[in-house]
Write a protein that holds these residues in place. Structure first.
Motif, PDB file in Angstrom:
ATOM      1  N   ILE A  44      33.825 -50.663 107.748  1.00 12.48           N
ATOM      2  CA  ILE A  44      33.467 -50.492 109.224  1.00 12.48           C
ATOM      3  C   ILE A  44      33.676 -52.191 110.050  1.00 12.48           C
ATOM      4  N   GLY A  45      32.797 -52.566 109.559  1.00 14.49           N
ATOM      5  CA  GLY A  45      31.958 -54.183 110.194  1.00 14.49           C
ATOM      6  C   GLY A  45      32.864 -54.557 109.956  1.00 14.49           C
ATOM      7  N   LYS A  46      33.668 -54.969 108.994  1.00 15.27           N
ATOM      8  CA  LYS A  46      34.540 -55.837 108.862  1.00 15.27           C
ATOM      9  C   LYS A  46      35.908 -55.780 109.661  1.00 15.27           C
ATOM     10  N   GLU A  55      42.295 -49.203 109.655  1.00 21.59           N
ATOM     11  CA  GLU A  55      42.878 -47.944 108.279  1.00 21.59           C
ATOM     12  C   GLU A  55      42.068 -46.379 108.527  1.00 21.59           C
ATOM     13  N   GLN A  56      42.813 -45.660 108.986  1.00 16.41           N
ATOM     14  CA  GLN A  56      41.898 -44.763 108.797  1.00 16.41           C
ATOM     15  C   GLN A  56      42.105 -44.071 107.704  1.00 16.41           C
ATOM     16  N   LYS A  57      42.451 -43.812 106.374  1.00 17.32           N
ATOM     17  CA  LYS A  57      41.359 -42.911 105.611  1.00 17.32           C
ATOM     18  C   LYS A  57      40.049 -44.042 105.111  1.00 17.32           C
ATOM     19  N   ALA A  58      40.363 -45.128 105.368  1.00 17.86           N
ATOM     20  CA  ALA A  58      39.190 -46.282 105.022  1.00 17.86           C
ATOM     21  C   ALA A  58      37.870 -45.272 106.102  1.00 17.86           C
ATOM     22  N   VAL A  59      38.345 -45.663 107.221  1.00 19.33           N
ATOM     23  CA  VAL A  59      37.295 -45.157 107.674  1.00 19.33           C
ATOM     24  C   VAL A  59      36.721 -43.255 107.789  1.00 19.33           C
ATOM     25  N   VAL A 110      20.234 -40.656 112.432  1.00 16.07           N
ATOM     26  CA  VAL A 110      21.761 -41.710 112.115  1.00 16.07           C
ATOM     27  C   VAL A 110      22.311 -40.150 111.642  1.00 16.07           C
ATOM     28  N   GLN A 111      21.850 -38.890 111.109  1.00 16.91           N
ATOM     29  CA  GLN A 111      23.003 -38.382 110.927  1.00 16.91           C
ATOM     30  C   GLN A 111      23.501 -37.850 111.972  1.00 16.91           C
ATOM     31  N   LYS A 112      22.712 -37.459 113.277  1.00 19.69           N
ATOM     32  CA  LYS A 112      23.699 -36.825 115.139  1.00 19.69           C
ATOM     33  C   LYS A 112      24.115 -37.964 115.217  1.00 19.69           C
ATOM     34  N   ALA A 113      24.462 -39.657 114.992  1.00 18.54           N
ATOM     35  CA  ALA A 113      25.263 -40.128 115.024  1.00 18.54           C
ATOM     36  C   ALA A 113      26.422 -40.432 114.742  1.00 18.54           C
ATOM     37  N   LYS A 118      32.932 -38.200 113.864  1.00 19.75           N
ATOM     38  CA  LYS A 118      33.472 -37.885 112.731  1.00 19.75           C
ATOM     39  C   LYS A 118      34.482 -37.294 113.116  1.00 19.75           C
ATOM     40  N   GLY A 119      35.091 -37.673 112.570  1.00 21.68           N
ATOM     41  CA  GLY A 119      37.107 -37.220 112.803  1.00 21.68           C
ATOM     42  C   GLY A 119      37.271 -37.328 114.570  1.00 21.68           C
ATOM     43  N   LYS A 120      36.801 -38.133 114.769  1.00 20.54           N
ATOM     44  CA  LYS A 120      37.105 -38.283 116.354  1.00 20.54           C
ATOM     45  C   LYS A 120      37.289 -39.913 116.842  1.00 20.54           C
ATOM     46  N   ILE A 121      37.167 -40.512 115.373  1.00 16.11           N
ATOM     47  CA  ILE A 121      37.718 -41.594 115.529  1.00 16.11           C
ATOM     48  C   ILE A 121      39.085 -42.152 115.323  1.00 16.11           C
ATOM     49  N   LYS A 122      39.772 -42.765 115.802  1.00 17.95           N
ATOM     50  CA  LYS A 122      41.605 -42.968 115.962  1.00 17.95           C
ATOM     51  C   LYS A 122      41.846 -43.916 116.102  1.00 17.95           C
ATOM     52  N   ASP A 123      41.212 -44.874 116.824  1.00 22.12           N
ATOM     53  CA  ASP A 123      41.822 -46.113 116.633  1.00 22.12           C
ATOM     54  C   ASP A 123      40.490 -47.220 116.980  1.00 22.12           C
ATOM     55  N   ILE A 124      40.707 -48.792 116.399  1.00 25.38           N
ATOM     56  CA  ILE A 124      40.152 -49.174 116.537  1.00 25.38           C
ATOM     57  C   ILE A 124      39.538 -49.445 117.820  1.00 25.38           C
ATOM     58  N   ASP A 125      39.278 -49.154 118.828  1.00 19.30           N
ATOM     59  CA  ASP A 125      38.578 -49.101 119.895  1.00 19.30           C
ATOM     60  C   ASP A 125      37.571 -47.835 119.590  1.00 19.30           C
ATOM     61  N   GLY A 126      37.821 -46.862 119.325  1.00 19.33           N
ATOM     62  CA  GLY A 126      37.456 -45.422 118.876  1.00 19.33           C
ATOM     63  C   GLY A 126      35.788 -46.228 117.233  1.00 19.33           C
ATOM     64  N   LEU A 127      36.567 -46.799 116.297  1.00 25.20           N
ATOM     65  CA  LEU A 127      35.591 -47.447 115.666  1.00 25.20           C
ATOM     66  C   LEU A 127      34.446 -47.734 116.722  1.00 25.20           C
ATOM     67  N   LYS A 128      35.012 -49.112 117.152  1.00 28.83           N
ATOM     68  CA  LYS A 128      33.851 -49.662 117.951  1.00 28.83           C
ATOM     69  C   LYS A 128      32.970 -49.173 118.508  1.00 28.83           C
ATOM     70  N   VAL A 129      32.511 -48.570 119.258  1.00 30.92           N
ATOM     71  CA  VAL A 129      32.558 -47.590 119.680  1.00 30.92           C
ATOM     72  C   VAL A 129      30.994 -46.810 118.603  1.00 30.92           C
ATOM     73  N   ALA A 130      32.179 -46.413 117.178  1.00 29.45           N
ATOM     74  CA  ALA A 130      31.728 -45.606 116.270  1.00 29.45           C
ATOM     75  C   ALA A 130      29.853 -46.681 116.057  1.00 29.45           C
ATOM     76  N   PHE A 131      30.877 -47.009 114.929  1.00 25.28           N
ATOM     77  CA  PHE A 131      29.841 -48.843 115.188  1.00 25.28           C
ATOM     78  C   PHE A 131      28.598 -49.310 115.637  1.00 25.28           C
ATOM     79  N   LYS A 132      28.801 -49.663 116.902  1.00 18.37           N
ATOM     80  CA  LYS A 132      27.795 -49.541 117.625  1.00 18.37           C
ATOM     81  C   LYS A 132      26.824 -48.331 117.551  1.00 18.37           C
ATOM     82  N   SER A 133      27.471 -47.447 117.611  1.00 15.06           N
ATOM     83  CA  SER A 133      26.312 -46.155 117.707  1.00 15.06           C
ATOM     84  C   SER A 133      25.595 -45.200 116.467  1.00 15.06           C
ATOM     85  N   ILE A 134      26.271 -45.437 115.458  1.00 14.15           N
ATOM     86  CA  ILE A 134      25.481 -45.754 114.034  1.00 14.15           C
ATOM     87  C   ILE A 134      24.728 -46.410 113.843  1.00 14.15           C
TER      88      ILE A 134
END
Length: 150
Positions: A44-46, A55-59, A110-113, A118-134
């Motif tokens: 995720i960080g990379k 890559e969606q599957k890797a996420v 952490v579990q809540k984050a 989970k299941g809501k990340i669909k692109d790099i912008d969503g991944l960035k938000v998820a990464f920061k939250s977790i």
């Protein structure tokens, strides 16, 4: 004299067994945290940094691995190995076992984050938000309970 030598040998074997058991526990704890680090930072960080392509599957797999491994933290960190993994960069503070209740209280956020993204990340912008939250929730624990050894 033979009895003293036999008793001393028995104590040495007991001590060696305890050290080996402690090292096994410490390694198990380290392996759990490394698995989470791989999902969080090597995948995720990379992606967030642009070092590897999105890559969606890797996420999805990384989030699933985090979800599974975070649930194990309290149990895996129940025994206190009283030593660090040899040649490790990071280790566990004895504060974990001095205040296990507080340590365990860091896990549900952490579990809540993870559950929230989970299941809501669909692109790099969503991944960035998820990464920061977790990552912010992981840091809540790391600041108190993780030691930098090297």
């Amino acid at each position: 004299m033979k009895r003293v030598a036999a008793a001393l040998g028995g104590f040495l074997l007991l001590g060696a067994s305890a050290v080996m058991a402690d090292q096994k526990i410490a390694v198990e704890q380290d392996n759990l945290m490394r698995a989470q680090g791989k999902s969080m930072y090597a995948i995720i960080g990379k992606m967030v940094k642009g070092d590897i392509p999105y890559e969606q599957k890797a996420v999805d797999d990384a989030i699933a691995d985090l979800e599974q491994n975070v649930a194990k933290i309290s149990t895996v960190f129940t025994p206190n190995p009283k030593e660090q993994v040899k040649d490790a960069t990071y280790g566990s503070s004895q504060k974990i076992w001095e205040n296990k209740k507080d340590f365990d209280s860091k896990i549900p956020p952490v579990q809540k984050a993870i559950a929230d993204v989970k299941g809501k990340i669909k692109d790099i912008d969503g991944l960035k938000v998820a990464f920061k939250s977790i990552n912010d929730r992981c840091s809540d624990c790391h600041e108190t309970y993780r030691l930098k050894l090297k």
